[in-house]
Write an enzyme that holds these catalytic residues in place. Sequence first.
Site, PDB file in Angstrom:
ATOM      1  CG  ASN A 157      -4.887   1.490  -6.811  1.00 25.53           C
ATOM      2  OD1 ASN A 157      -5.891   0.905  -7.214  1.00 25.53           O
ATOM      3  ND2 ASN A 157      -3.714   1.422  -7.440  1.00 25.53           N
ATOM      4  CE  LYS A 212      -1.423  -1.383  -6.012  1.00 26.51           C
ATOM      5  NZ  LYS A 212      -0.049  -1.388  -6.382  1.00 26.51           N
ATOM      6  CG  HIS A 236      -1.803   2.587 -10.922  1.00 27.45           C
ATOM      7  ND1 HIS A 236      -0.930   1.522 -10.981  1.00 27.45           N
ATOM      8  CD2 HIS A 236      -1.776   3.033  -9.642  1.00 27.45           C
ATOM      9  CE1 HIS A 236      -0.411   1.335  -9.778  1.00 27.45           C
ATOM     10  NE2 HIS A 236      -0.910   2.231  -8.946  1.00 27.45           N
ATOM     11  CD  GLU A 247      -0.012  -1.858  -9.944  1.00 24.57           C
ATOM     12  OE1 GLU A 247      -1.243  -1.997  -9.848  1.00 24.57           O
ATOM     13  OE2 GLU A 247       0.735  -1.708  -8.952  1.00 24.57           O
ATOM     14  CD  GLU A 267       0.791   6.018  -7.478  1.00 28.49           C
ATOM     15  OE1 GLU A 267       0.498   5.776  -6.313  1.00 28.49           O
ATOM     16  OE2 GLU A 267       0.465   5.282  -8.414  1.00 28.49           O
ATOM     17  N   GLY A 279       4.528  -0.750  -4.661  1.00 29.29           N
ATOM     18  CA  GLY A 279       4.411  -2.163  -4.309  1.00 29.29           C
ATOM     19  C   GLY A 279       5.751  -2.825  -4.035  1.00 29.29           C
ATOM     20  CB  SER A 315       6.145   1.686  -0.445  1.00 29.62           C
ATOM     21  OG  SER A 315       6.252   0.694  -1.472  1.00 29.62           O
TER      22      SER A 315
HETATM   23  C1  PEP Z   1      -0.457   2.348  -5.822  1.00 29.09           C
HETATM   24  O1  PEP Z   1      -1.032   1.320  -6.123  1.00 29.09           O
HETATM   25  O2  PEP Z   1      -0.762   3.415  -6.363  1.00 29.09           O
HETATM   26  C2  PEP Z   1       0.586   2.290  -4.803  1.00 29.09           C
HETATM   27  C3  PEP Z   1       1.221   3.375  -4.479  1.00 29.09           C
HETATM   28  O3  PEP Z   1       0.825   1.044  -4.256  1.00 29.09           O
HETATM   29  P1  PEP Z   1       1.701   0.760  -2.928  1.00 29.09           P
HETATM   30  O4  PEP Z   1       1.212   1.738  -1.872  1.00 29.09           O
HETATM   31  O5  PEP Z   1       1.378  -0.653  -2.570  1.00 29.09           O
HETATM   32  O6  PEP Z   1       3.106   0.986  -3.267  1.00 29.09           O
END
Ligand code: PEP
Length: 252
Positions: free
Chosen positions: A9, A11, A95, A97, A167, A173, A213
């Site tokens: 992803n 972003k 997501h 975000e 998630e 992040g 992460s």
């Molecule tokens: C994501 O954007 O879905 C995500 C898991 O980001 P990150 O791996 O940076 O935590």
Amino acid sequence: MRRTVIAGNWKMNMTPSETKAFIEALAPMVAGKDKCDIVLCVPFVDIATAVEAAKGTNIKIGAENIHFEEKGAYTGEISAKMLKEIGTEYVIIGHSERRQYFGETDATVNLRTKAALAAGFKAIVCLGEVKEERLSGITNEIVRMQTKLDLAGIPAEDLKNVIIAYEPVWAIGTGLTATPEQADETCGVIRECIAELYGAAAAEEITIQYGGSMNDKNAAELLAKVNVDGGLIGGASLKTDAFTAIVNAANL
Ligand code: PEP
């Protein structure tokens, strides 16, 4: 057997020219890694370039959102038909975000998921608890509720095109990762919920990713868990070597 899906992803990162260079570099690094599906979900303006660059490779391209209406007065939104025409195969929906910053709710996630499935996309539906919910011990209730609301009214025959990305919001992040045990347990709770809604066979078949992460260091341990069928990867999907290492961990 359910498929392992390693999806990036991006972003709000990468321009079209950066996208082309990235995919040209990544393609030989992941060639032949066929124990998982490899997907890059990229900003809308990068999709056409990404599709072109990924032609003839094992990398598939996805969007990061989709609108639920077919067309009309929805300034700034992108429809299924637009995404289809430029070769998009996957769509991330809900997501955290989008939920946190753009008012996305389980109701709109449900509408977007239906629109994506109706148009023949594979929908990566994201859900997960916030930190306070985990600390209060209500993670299982939260992910069960989200699973039910996000998939409400979606018929069993469409489930083959649904991927759930578990998630935990506190892990996205932040550099904080769920332990493999936490990821496995919560993905297992979601799978049980799918079994209640759609039956045991559907629950066995559905791909449930972990996201939060995931990186080159922790991927192998997370992916080794029985209920973790891949990853949705933010930061580490912006680096060819880290993303390749995660793909490799899914191909052990
Ligand atoms: C994501 O954007 O879905 C995500 C898991 O980001 P990150 O791996 O940076 O935590």
